[in-house]
Scaffold this motif. Sequence first.
Motif, PDB file in Angstrom:
ATOM      1  N   VAL A   1       5.326  22.640  63.074  1.00 44.96           N
ATOM      2  CA  VAL A   1       6.581  22.305  62.393  1.00 44.96           C
ATOM      3  C   VAL A   1       7.210  23.597  61.887  1.00 44.96           C
ATOM      4  O   VAL A   1       6.539  24.407  61.242  1.00 44.96           O
ATOM      5  CB  VAL A   1       6.358  21.346  61.207  1.00 44.96           C
ATOM      6  N   VAL A   2       8.491  23.790  62.181  1.00 43.47           N
ATOM      7  CA  VAL A   2       9.238  24.943  61.670  1.00 43.47           C
ATOM      8  C   VAL A   2      10.362  24.426  60.772  1.00 43.47           C
ATOM      9  O   VAL A   2      11.171  23.597  61.203  1.00 43.47           O
ATOM     10  CB  VAL A   2       9.830  25.795  62.811  1.00 43.47           C
ATOM     11  N   ILE A   3      10.405  24.917  59.538  1.00 47.08           N
ATOM     12  CA  ILE A   3      11.442  24.521  58.580  1.00 47.08           C
ATOM     13  C   ILE A   3      12.300  25.745  58.283  1.00 47.08           C
ATOM     14  O   ILE A   3      11.820  26.734  57.736  1.00 47.08           O
ATOM     15  CB  ILE A   3      10.825  23.967  57.282  1.00 47.08           C
ATOM     16  N   VAL A   4      13.579  25.673  58.681  1.00 50.73           N
ATOM     17  CA  VAL A   4      14.509  26.796  58.502  1.00 50.73           C
ATOM     18  C   VAL A   4      15.423  26.468  57.324  1.00 50.73           C
ATOM     19  O   VAL A   4      16.394  25.716  57.455  1.00 50.73           O
ATOM     20  CB  VAL A   4      15.327  27.036  59.784  1.00 50.73           C
ATOM     21  N   ASP A   5      15.118  27.039  56.184  1.00 57.78           N
ATOM     22  CA  ASP A   5      15.882  26.764  54.967  1.00 57.78           C
ATOM     23  C   ASP A   5      17.049  27.743  54.840  1.00 57.78           C
ATOM     24  O   ASP A   5      17.100  28.782  55.500  1.00 57.78           O
ATOM     25  CB  ASP A   5      14.950  26.879  53.752  1.00 57.78           C
TER      26      ASP A   5
END
Length: 474
Positions: free
Chosen positions: A249-253
């Motif tokens: 999972v990649v979370i780009v904030d």
Amino acid sequence: MLDIRELYRATNPSRTLNVADANDRELYIDFSSVRGGSTLEEMRDKISFFSPNEATVQLFTGHLGCGKSTELLRLAHELEKQNFHVIYFESSQDLEMGDLDVSDILLAIARRISESLSELKQLELDAPRGLQRLLKGAARILQTEIDLAAELEVPGLGNLQANTEGKGSFSAEVGIPGLGQVQADSKGLSLVALGIGKISAKARNSPELRGKLRDYLEVRTTNIIEAINEELIEPAIAQLKNLGKQGLVVIVDNLDRVEKTIKPWGRTQPEYLFVDRGEQLRQLHCHVIYTMPLALLYSNDLNPLTSRFGTDPKVLPMVPVRHRDGTDRLDGLEKMRQMILTRAFPDLPAAERQGRVLELFTSRDVFDQLCRISGGHVREILRLLNTWIMKERQLPLSPQGLEVVIRERRDRMLYAITDEEWALLRQVHQRKQVAGDNSYDLLISSMFVYEYRDEVGSWFDLNPVLDGIARQNS
């Protein structure tokens, strides 16, 4: 007795809570019961329950400062507990938010994936040759000495001696403040991460170099996506699953902070990235979550946006401290009280905190007034309280001090509001809705208007700081 300097530090509005940290976890308040449902549970379940073995993409938005980063870190923590390998990063640390293209975002993701995977000793990934070739080409464009079998100087890390001959020949000794010399070994992933970091840092400081780099990369966007998928994501997921992980999972904030600059062909930067190029952002073969600017949700581009990404954006609304008719919403007010009391008295049980209110404020009424005037905006209440503490410099805090803070905040907001915007604000105040008009974008992005959710659905109202003036002008 409570120390006012400790209270000032505890109410720092810039601090993001990370529930993976035990101390921060004690300060976290779950607002989902008053925000109209648990948006984060839906996002988590889409990944872990409905589509654990298929790539997904999700969009997450809300007002700046409403708590998105804290909620995304909580989501990352929950997914990690469910055995996903999660990579969370703040894109504003890697990217120039006023001048972005899709290739910049993709390279930032590649860098962060490479860094994270290189830290996993159990992974045996081949060197990502395609990405290395792209970096060599980019380095030539920038006339930068980035020899992929040479020394890299990376800000904050120092000089790294690297070699990528063969399958796994990267090694480096790095001087890190507070840690001393750290020896690292990987399969070429660290070198890719460091190469991207150096190229991005060099281009970030020069619009001219950014233009050159973009000309080189944009025509190769398809190649970049293929290289990230085939050399990083797909082999990593296969090996992660062999290690008992569920997936990646990649979370780009912080992409919601993309500036609304106008591209030469007339599109704003958010429209260009998320609408015109959204289909490319969804092509990574893992679970990806992007934050996006809230204004896109109320623009005429919403339908094309959802079509490109194949999903509806998830919204984190304000904490409702009043109903549509203007009366107090008691459960929302109580949640805001809990947030302040938890930060002021973190070591006390919840029941005991309620008995200590008058150590902070001269009356419970003035505490409630602070909660009301915040509009349920979690960073705004901390900012108001932080300023109030700094002005009075003693406890308990007085209503006179709060009035000064509110007046100063209101005056700063009034300077920016035009006559045309006042007309729109009066409409919002009366109708509790916004239209699909670009004129409302500024009202939302400037935090003149807040969005709430209740059992009926979404509704809007003015920032309470402007309330009294809006009524006078009605």
